[in-house]
Write a protein that holds these residues in place. Structure first.
Motif: not given
Ligand code: MRU
Length: 340
Positions: A286-287, A290-291, A296, A298-303
């Protein structure tokens, strides 16, 4: 441009995660280091993965010696690292069979490790020659002055030769056809922006980098004459898996009446699969989504979802270029005839 090679008992490869900013060479002394390089995408692209897998098995045999059971486990481990690109499993299986055929003796042909190394070198030479032939066949499809759009990186860095999709482009440019290239950036891993742009610059092909969501716009303006991509696995009916985003381009081509070409060597065809529905799609960490550029987004916890490939149905493909010639519909019959 050298992608991966063997010298003095080590495998060397150019670290594609560092390109285009740094041309760093990674040295792998054992198969686990090659596995790591594949996992973290220091080496990628279907044919290059096959060659990396073959070298990895040769390195493993150097350490394990003639233990075929162990070699079988290692072969499975290597083949499963990246499940969509069939070249990896294909090359490793081919090498394992050579090892198994060689038996448990040291023959006049040398140790199992030496035999495997020779097979890896044969595969590399075959793939290099295939690139040139795909380039020669595919170049005929590109008309003078055409603006070609390509996705991901299907060039020298994904092979050990001219590339697959980039081979016809390079040869058309060398033939003075005055072509230019739209390079899709190819989120999330940016193989287009980083690697294809790097190759086009080295080759002197005029190019423009665009973000993936700009393709439809340029097609609507009549600025794209054809799309050419590589493939990671082609089923018996011609359905083709390639980098995520390829399917969208093929749909757009169909809407705008633009030819959509796939270029891939015979090692990318998987006749054991009746259609693209059975092609396994690799899900990457997913990283990567996300990055971007170490930041980074994407907000933390987002699917987050990260399928690395999609499958283009054969009916959207104008032609498939292989080293054995240009294959057109009906694909099932013509793939069987051309590839076997
Ligand atoms: O995830 P990657 O970078 O290994 O994906 C590569 C591609 O999708 C290429 O287009 C494909 O392997 C053809 S390359 C000759």
């Amino acid at each position: 441009m050298k992608t991966i090679w063997y010298k003095n008992e080590v495998v060397k490869l150019i670290d594609q995660t560092k390109l285009p900013l740094e041309e760093k060479i990674v040295t792998c002394r054992d198969y686990k280091q090659v596995i790591r390089a594949i996992k973290i995408m220091q080496i990628r692209g279907a044919p290059a993965l096959g060659i990396a897998g073959a070298y990895a098995l040769a390195l493993a045999a150097g350490k394990q010696g003639r233990d075929l059971k162990k070699l079988r486990c290692i072969a499975n481990e290597i083949a499963n690292i990246r499940p969509t690109a069939v070249n990896l499993a294909w090359a490793v299986e081919r090498c394992y069979r050579v090892a198994a055929g060689h038996g448990t003796r040291n023959t006049e042909h040398g140790t199992v490790a030496a035999v495997l190394l020779r097979e890896a070198e044969i595969i590399a030479t075959e793939e290099k020659n295939a690139c040139l032939m795909m380039g020669k066949h595919g170049e005929k499809l590109i008309k003078r002055g055409w603006r070609v759009l390509t996705h991901c990186n299907a060039g020298s860095l994904a092979t050990v030769g001219l590339g697959t999709a980039l081979a016809p482009i390079k040869l058309a440019h060398r033939a003075g056809k005055k072509i230019s290239v739209f390079v899709d950036e190819t989120r999330p891993f940016l193989q287009g922006a980083r690697l294809t742009a790097y190759e086009m610059k080295k080759e002197g092909v005029p190019f423009e980098v665009i973000t993936d969501n700009m393709a439809a716009h340029f097609m609507s303006l009549g600025e794209v004459d054809c799309v050419i991509t590589g493939a990671d696995r082609i089923a018996a009916n011609g359905d083709a898996a390639n980098k995520i985003g390829t399917l969208g381009l093929a749909v757009l081509c169909s809407y705008f009446g633009i030819p959509f070409y796939i270029v891939a060597p015979s090692s990318t065809f998987d006749s054991s699969l009746a259609s693209g529905k059975s092609i396994p799609i690799e899900e990457r960490p997913r990283e990567e989504v996300e990055n971007c550029g170490g930041m980074r987004l994407v907000p933390r916890g987002a699917r987050v979802r990260n399928p690395a490939f999609d499958v283009t149905p054969a009916k959207l493909i104008t032609a498939i270029v292989s080293e054995r010639g240009i294959i057109r519909a009906p694909y099932r019959r013509n793939i069987r005839k051309t590839i076997g």
